[in-house]
Design a protein around this motif. Structure first.
Motif, PDB file in Angstrom:
ATOM      1  N   ASP A   1      91.829  75.176  50.356  1.00  0.00           N
ATOM      2  CA  ASP A   1      91.866  75.401  51.396  1.00  0.00           C
ATOM      3  C   ASP A   1      91.114  77.021  52.550  1.00  0.00           C
ATOM      4  OD1 ASP A   1      92.896  77.551  49.491  1.00  0.00           O
ATOM      5  OD2 ASP A   1      95.194  76.489  49.781  1.00  0.00           O
TER       6      ASP A   1
ATOM      7  N   TYR B   1      91.484  69.671  50.824  1.00  0.00           N
ATOM      8  CA  TYR B   1      91.324  69.257  52.318  1.00  0.00           C
ATOM      9  C   TYR B   1      90.087  68.129  52.998  1.00  0.00           C
ATOM     10  CZ  TYR B   1      96.160  72.649  52.943  1.00  0.00           C
ATOM     11  OH  TYR B   1      96.630  72.292  52.860  1.00  0.00           O
TER      12      TYR B   1
ATOM     13  N   LEU C   1      88.840  77.144  55.227  1.00  0.00           N
ATOM     14  CA  LEU C   1      89.200  77.232  56.334  1.00  0.00           C
ATOM     15  C   LEU C   1      88.513  78.480  57.400  1.00  0.00           C
ATOM     16  CD1 LEU C   1      89.926  76.204  59.006  1.00  0.00           C
ATOM     17  CD2 LEU C   1      92.764  77.045  57.964  1.00  0.00           C
TER      18      LEU C   1
ATOM     19  N   THR D   1      86.816  76.385  67.083  1.00  0.00           N
ATOM     20  CA  THR D   1      87.637  75.473  65.549  1.00  0.00           C
ATOM     21  C   THR D   1      88.908  74.690  66.337  1.00  0.00           C
ATOM     22  OG1 THR D   1      89.692  77.294  65.197  1.00  0.00           O
ATOM     23  CG2 THR D   1      87.884  77.147  63.374  1.00  0.00           C
TER      24      THR D   1
ATOM     25  N   LEU E   1      88.572  71.108  65.396  1.00  0.00           N
ATOM     26  CA  LEU E   1      89.015  71.081  63.854  1.00  0.00           C
ATOM     27  C   LEU E   1      90.193  70.194  62.651  1.00  0.00           C
ATOM     28  CD1 LEU E   1      86.755  71.832  61.312  1.00  0.00           C
ATOM     29  CD2 LEU E   1      87.852  74.166  61.374  1.00  0.00           C
TER      30      LEU E   1
ATOM     31  N   THR F   1      92.212  68.032  59.808  1.00  0.00           N
ATOM     32  CA  THR F   1      92.206  68.227  58.220  1.00  0.00           C
ATOM     33  C   THR F   1      93.147  66.959  57.723  1.00  0.00           C
ATOM     34  OG1 THR F   1      94.872  69.526  57.742  1.00  0.00           O
ATOM     35  CG2 THR F   1      92.320  70.691  57.560  1.00  0.00           C
TER      36      THR F   1
ATOM     37  N   PHE G   1      87.910  68.324  56.036  1.00  0.00           N
ATOM     38  CA  PHE G   1      87.920  68.925  57.231  1.00  0.00           C
ATOM     39  C   PHE G   1      86.879  68.242  58.285  1.00  0.00           C
ATOM     40  CE2 PHE G   1      88.574  72.854  54.599  1.00  0.00           C
ATOM     41  CZ  PHE G   1      89.871  73.573  55.218  1.00  0.00           C
TER      42      PHE G   1
END
Length: 408
Positions: free
Chosen positions: A289, A158, A292, A302, A305, A307, A160
């Motif tokens: 992942d 991902y 995270l 978060t 946050l 992705t 982020f």
């Protein structure tokens, strides 16, 4: 800089020599197949000592918090487990290489897709285990028909990002490589104007391995070929113009030399830039992942946050591809003095006695069909953004590729 990183990655992945001396235990069967008692369920009276070597911080935290040995002893009261935590995966491979030569590998070890072939002479076949049968990825990484490791998670990659920072800079989530470059430049210009230490993209290249989303996976994403490293090994001119890796290199070089990595990407480690990203000293970072959990542990919140998947395509008319791979392949070594108990431990690890709690503790996706898991909402955003995305099953390189690496 990008060329140095690329060559470092290729050389680093090939640092392990091909094993010369394998010593399968006397009670291994079928050319190194793990010996499981009849009925597929190991006997509870198995006894002995096991050494389980790992590098994963999240797994170590869960093991300590949940007293793994005590839980295992509920079924195998005469067994003991020493969990050996090694600093990181780079140090792990160096240690395993030396221990393989000295006939001192742990009973149970982890591998990555690209190290399975490197250690294949030292790993037992787990094809007959229930853990293998229930794993959605294990057979896809079999070597010569043998499953040498059971992947603990299904790993997705991902990007982020902080939504509020994107909004303040007036940029949208990119869906092409050119858009990613432009978004990164605008973020750098906007926030870098008041903060000379700002990084649009947090990289942490001091550790080298955090460059993998760009350097390792991009060639596979360019064409959708998860076997690109293996195909390179069969080609006389693998770096020629027009090849996957050549295209990926030029795109990465343009991005890495555009100033969006901040002042000193080679001077900061992964942990440092993750903490800086969590403090919003950077707007973007690319991680698996599992990242995270690291970000959430360092961030105040978060809530903002998000992705998205790394966009490597040149135009929106091309397919949008993203990487998935098995990660942390648990295997039983031929050096184990208790291969039957070690195999029983692997079976137990992937059973309802342990695995569901662990996989729900971490942010990674489940690799077990009997223990499915919904993605964290933050990670699921990437799928929502690309509902028609094409999944590329990544293979880190087989025997031919590894043989060439070992010549570097």
């Amino acid at each position: 800089m990008a060329l140095t990183m690329m060559m470092g990655l290729l050389a680093g992945c090939g640092s392990g020599d091909k094993p010369q001396d394998s010593n399968p235990p006397a009670n291994s069967q079928n050319g190194g197949e793990a010996n499981t008692p009849s009925g597929g369920e190991p006997a509870s009276d198995l006894k002995g000592e096991l050494v389980f070597a790992i590098w994963d911080n999240n797994l170590m935290e869960y093991i300590e918090a949940n007293d793994m040995e005590a839980k295992f002893q509920e079924k195998y009261p005469n067994a003991t487990i020493e969990v050996e935590k090694i600093k990181d995966d780079s140090e792990y491979w160096n240690s395993m290489k030396m221990r393989a030569s000295a006939n001192q590998l742990p009973d149970v070890m982890f591998n990555k897709p690209f190290t399975l072939s490197r250690f294949q002479d030292y790993l037992l076949d787990l094809s007959g285990t229930e853990a293998c049968k229930n794993n959605t990825l294990a057979q896809g990484y079999a070597l010569n028909g043998k499953v040498l490791g059971i992947p603990m998670t299904a790993g997705y990659e991902y990007v982020f990002y902080w939504k509020d920072m994107f909004q303040e800079a007036g940029v949208e989530v990119p869906t092409t490589w050119e858009e990613l470059k432009e978004v990164s430049k605008k973020l750098q210009e906007h926030f870098g104007a008041n903060d000379p230490d700002f990084m649009a993209i947090a990289l942490g290249a001091k550790d080298e391995w955090p460059t993998y989303p760009y350097m390792e996976f991009m060639p596979a994403l360019v064409s959708g070929n998860g076997q690109n490293w293996n195909d390179m090994a069969k080609t006389d001119s693998p770096f020629a113009e027009g090849t996957d890796i050549n295209k990926a290199y030029h795109r990465v070089y343009d991005l890495f030399t555009s100033g969006v990595l901040g002042k000193d990407p080679l001077g900061l480690s992964k942990d440092q830039v993750t903490n800086l990203f969590a403090q919003k000293k950077a707007a973007i970072t690319a991680l698996g992942d599992w990242g995270l959990q690291d970000i959430a542990g360092a961030a105040d919140s978060t809530d903002q946050l998000g992705t998205f998947y790394l966009p490597v395509r040149e135009s929106a008319s091309e397919p949008f591809r993203y990487i998935v791979q098995g990660d942390s392949f648990m295997g039983v070594t031929t050096h184990s003095k208790n291969p039957e108990l070690a195999t029983a431990f692997v079976e137990w690890f992937y059973s309802d006695a342990w695995y569901p709690g662990y996989i729900n503790y971490v942010s990674s996706a489940s690799s077990m069909s009997n223990f499915p898991k919904d993605k964290d909402p933050i990670l699921a955003e990437a799928d929502k953004a690309q509902p028609d995305g094409e999944m590329v099953m990544y293979d880190g390189g087989g025997d031919d590729f590894t043989a060439i690496q070992n010549l570097v």
